[in-house]
Design a protein around this motif. Sequence first.
Motif, mmCIF file in Angstrom:
data_model
loop_
_atom_site.group_PDB
_atom_site.id
_atom_site.type_symbol
_atom_site.label_atom_id
_atom_site.label_comp_id
_atom_site.label_asym_id
_atom_site.label_seq_id
_atom_site.Cartn_x
_atom_site.Cartn_y
_atom_site.Cartn_z
ATOM 1 N N SER A 31 -11.051 52.275 76.476
ATOM 2 C CA SER A 31 -11.202 52.264 75.020
ATOM 3 C C SER A 31 -9.849 52.298 74.323
ATOM 4 C CB SER A 31 -12.057 53.448 74.571
ATOM 5 O OG SER A 31 -11.467 54.674 74.970
ATOM 6 N N ASP A 32 -8.824 52.809 75.022
ATOM 7 C CA ASP A 32 -7.477 52.815 74.447
ATOM 8 C C ASP A 32 -6.835 51.436 74.501
ATOM 9 O OD1 ASP A 32 -7.556 55.589 73.947
ATOM 10 O OD2 ASP A 32 -6.953 56.020 76.013
ATOM 11 N N ALA A 33 -7.380 50.566 75.346
ATOM 12 C CA ALA A 33 -6.839 49.212 75.487
ATOM 13 C C ALA A 33 -7.683 48.239 74.673
ATOM 14 C CB ALA A 33 -6.807 48.804 76.954
ATOM 15 N N SER A 34 -7.747 48.453 73.372
ATOM 16 C CA SER A 34 -8.501 47.571 72.488
ATOM 17 C C SER A 34 -7.869 46.185 72.467
ATOM 18 C CB SER A 34 -8.524 48.141 71.074
ATOM 19 O OG SER A 34 -7.207 48.190 70.550
ATOM 20 N N ALA A 35 -8.553 45.240 71.871
ATOM 21 C CA ALA A 35 -8.052 43.862 71.822
ATOM 22 C C ALA A 35 -6.667 43.803 71.188
ATOM 23 C CB ALA A 35 -9.033 42.976 71.065
ATOM 24 N N ASP A 36 -6.466 44.542 70.100
ATOM 25 C CA ASP A 36 -5.166 44.541 69.429
ATOM 26 C C ASP A 36 -4.077 45.131 70.326
ATOM 27 O OD1 ASP A 36 -6.290 43.416 67.203
ATOM 28 O OD2 ASP A 36 -6.421 45.287 66.059
ATOM 29 N N VAL A 37 -4.421 46.216 71.016
ATOM 30 C CA VAL A 37 -3.455 46.841 71.915
ATOM 31 C C VAL A 37 -3.119 45.897 73.066
ATOM 32 C CG1 VAL A 37 -3.102 48.731 73.563
ATOM 33 C CG2 VAL A 37 -4.119 49.193 71.317
ATOM 34 N N ARG A 38 -4.147 45.273 73.639
ATOM 35 C CA ARG A 38 -3.907 44.325 74.745
ATOM 36 C C ARG A 38 -3.001 43.189 74.300
ATOM 37 N NH1 ARG A 38 -9.576 44.869 75.443
ATOM 38 N NH2 ARG A 38 -9.935 42.745 74.678
ATOM 39 N N ASP A 39 -3.290 42.619 73.149
ATOM 40 C CA ASP A 39 -2.476 41.512 72.651
ATOM 41 C C ASP A 39 -1.026 41.938 72.457
ATOM 42 O OD1 ASP A 39 -4.643 39.841 72.670
ATOM 43 O OD2 ASP A 39 -5.018 39.938 70.515
ATOM 44 N N ALA A 40 -0.839 43.137 71.895
ATOM 45 C CA ALA A 40 0.523 43.618 71.666
ATOM 46 C C ALA A 40 1.273 43.801 72.984
ATOM 47 C CB ALA A 40 0.487 44.932 70.893
ATOM 48 N N ILE A 41 0.585 44.396 73.972
ATOM 49 C CA ILE A 41 1.218 44.630 75.273
ATOM 50 C C ILE A 41 1.556 43.309 75.956
ATOM 51 C CG2 ILE A 41 0.757 45.469 77.614
ATOM 52 C CD1 ILE A 41 -0.793 47.794 76.320
ATOM 53 N N LEU A 42 0.604 42.392 75.968
ATOM 54 C CA LEU A 42 0.821 41.122 76.661
ATOM 55 C C LEU A 42 1.894 40.289 75.986
ATOM 56 C CD1 LEU A 42 -2.887 40.255 77.531
ATOM 57 C CD2 LEU A 42 -1.101 41.024 79.110
ATOM 58 N N ASN A 43 1.942 40.319 74.662
ATOM 59 C CA ASN A 43 2.981 39.573 73.956
ATOM 60 C C ASN A 43 4.362 40.154 74.209
ATOM 61 O OD1 ASN A 43 2.038 37.253 72.095
ATOM 62 N ND2 ASN A 43 0.472 38.803 71.770
ATOM 63 N N GLU A 44 4.453 41.473 74.246
ATOM 64 C CA GLU A 44 5.745 42.091 74.545
ATOM 65 C C GLU A 44 6.160 41.830 75.991
ATOM 66 O OE1 GLU A 44 8.035 43.568 72.550
ATOM 67 O OE2 GLU A 44 6.710 42.763 71.005
ATOM 68 N N ALA A 45 5.183 41.862 76.905
ATOM 69 C CA ALA A 45 5.485 41.550 78.306
ATOM 70 C C ALA A 45 5.966 40.116 78.440
ATOM 71 C CB ALA A 45 4.253 41.781 79.176
ATOM 72 N N ALA A 46 5.365 39.217 77.671
ATOM 73 C CA ALA A 46 5.793 37.818 77.693
ATOM 74 C C ALA A 46 7.233 37.679 77.215
ATOM 75 C CB ALA A 46 4.858 36.979 76.825
ATOM 76 N N LYS A 47 7.574 38.370 76.129
ATOM 77 C CA LYS A 47 8.950 38.313 75.609
ATOM 78 C C LYS A 47 9.946 38.864 76.625
ATOM 79 C CE LYS A 47 7.672 38.834 70.721
ATOM 80 N NZ LYS A 47 7.719 39.747 69.550
ATOM 81 N N LEU A 48 9.593 40.006 77.215
ATOM 82 C CA LEU A 48 10.471 40.605 78.225
ATOM 83 C C LEU A 48 10.690 39.645 79.388
ATOM 84 C CD1 LEU A 48 11.893 43.182 79.379
ATOM 85 C CD2 LEU A 48 9.675 43.804 80.370
ATOM 86 N N SER A 49 9.610 39.018 79.834
ATOM 87 C CA SER A 49 9.690 38.106 80.980
ATOM 88 C C SER A 49 10.508 36.864 80.648
ATOM 89 C CB SER A 49 8.278 37.702 81.415
ATOM 90 O OG SER A 49 7.516 38.831 81.767
ATOM 91 N N GLU A 50 10.220 36.263 79.508
ATOM 92 C CA GLU A 50 10.840 34.984 79.145
ATOM 93 C C GLU A 50 12.286 35.135 78.705
ATOM 94 O OE1 GLU A 50 6.481 33.532 77.418
ATOM 95 O OE2 GLU A 50 8.212 33.693 76.071
ATOM 96 N N GLN A 51 12.578 36.202 77.964
ATOM 97 C CA GLN A 51 13.889 36.319 77.327
ATOM 98 C C GLN A 51 14.883 37.183 78.100
ATOM 99 O OE1 GLN A 51 13.203 37.617 73.254
ATOM 100 N NE2 GLN A 51 11.591 36.091 72.945
#
Length: 596
Positions: A31-51
């Motif tokens: 329940s702590d991993a709501s859609a908004d939280v998931r999106d935020a985490i995945l987007n930040e992980a993407a930035k970390l990975s790519e940049q």
Amino acid sequence: MPSYKAPLEDVGFLLNDVFQIDRYDNLPGFSDASADVRDAILNEAAKLSEQVLQPLNRVGDKEGCTRHDDGRVTTPTGFKEAYKQVSEGGWLGLSAPEEFGGQGLPSTLSHTVAEFLTSANMAFSMYHGLTMGATAALLVHGRPEQKAIFIPKMVTGEWTGTMNLTEPQCGTDLGLLRTKAIKQADGSYKITGTKIFISAGEHDLSENIIHLVLARIEGAPAGIKGVSLFVVPKILVNADGSLGGRNGVTCGAIEHKMGIHGNATCVMNYDDATGWLIGEENKGMQGMFVMMNEARLGVAVQGLAQSEVAYQNAVIYAQERLQGRSLTGAKATDKPADPIIVHPDIRRTLLTIRAFNEAARAMVVWTALKGDVAHRSEDPKERQAADDHMGLMTPVLKGVLTDVGFANAVSAQQVWGGHGYIADNGMEQFVRDARIAMIYEGANGIQALDLVGRKLPRDGGRAAMAFFAEVAAFAKEHGGDEAMQPFVAPLSRALGDLQKATTWLMMNAMAQPDNAGAGATDYMKLFGLVGFAYMWAKMIKVTQDKIAQSGATPYLTSKLTTGRFFMERMLPETALHLTRIESGCATIMELPAEAF
């Protein structure tokens, strides 16, 4: 230079639409991993990975790690700064228990993030990946004081962890290990021996390294029944948690290896090093299997991750490289030649890789969700069914995803032709880095034997029967849907091949065990293909529903085409594997050893 973009849209489709992760909100952490939280985490992980991580991939490959005369090891340029970002960002504690400083979020999210980080920089990602495996073993088998001392620092990344299993004379057969442990009056042990192939065994990224070491206590039974597991920190830890003196563990050498140069693969020497028993004496394999199962799913992700990044770069090249004309007439009439993506064989190659990537990603998410259920559900039946799934699928995922992931890296390199063989373009690094995933954490032939010899017959075949029933039920439910026929009919045929292979092995392996050994790898690959087909059928059903509800998008249209390609061009290989299995072991075992 190579590039990488995290597959955010595909991951979102799997989490939100195919597996509907929000349905698991009754489990702790979900329940702590709501859609908004998931999106935020995945987007930040993407930035970390790519940049951050992807630009260091070539740096790590070219520079490698350096061992100094005093045994210290320094990592490639930029790794320390990147590791600081990873640890300070809380990425190691994403799914760790909150009581130890973690965020307690689903492990499914951690495995998804791991794909991004590993595609961007496989060698770098291993430093924190191994820490998570060591942490898992301590969580399950560590004593309360061990958990309190080590886990919080490992969760924050201040300390890292390793797995010390292999020795020069023993890899798979750990019963042959010689590292010894002598009990001391204060309850600690003195550990002496040499371990090899220890990933992240020594480095300059963290202030301490917590080694989990298999050793044999003096007087213990011979073989695997006399193996114990110990926690041996690089730097001793005082009772108040502060660091004390240096322990008797040093890096004797760094292995010169084919790939993952940015990770320090070490020969570790233990010279009366102080260690503490984890779990019970002579029960070290229990803790080892916790580490291995955690690591094997992580290694499966490595196979997918290298396949994904190699695919992305092959697509870019195929769209830009001009060579020849289309067989049906020029497509780029304003250019001296067409881009090679117009050629059917190039498209066959790319679609083969893509169809694997998308199905493999689905299988990882599916299995990771089962892992969360196994560890978090309060329902004993749910936990048992999920644990059955994990046990059955772990060798399939590790073996098939790494085998195919490597083959796909080679195929992506082939798209580049001669330019793929040139180091500056980066494609050959994907091949070299992907190769190790087929070997470590249990070579893939061992994974196949584990599947056929241990996981398949376990509990009377309960896990396999549950999988067969689930796939058959899906096919029956959607068998009357005309739009699903191109997917359900091949799935049913493939399931039939797998069931025939299973029956054949059950009837022929008991009397002649070599029949199981001869067919094990083909059985593992057959099982993997049926798993992929099931994932594709599930994805296609959701895709069709979304198109019916909201209309087609380029992503959804591509999903339909890629799914059809898998069913038409890749899934028929199940019949080939069945034929090989049913041929038995006669010709394989006929030649005397000296005739080879």
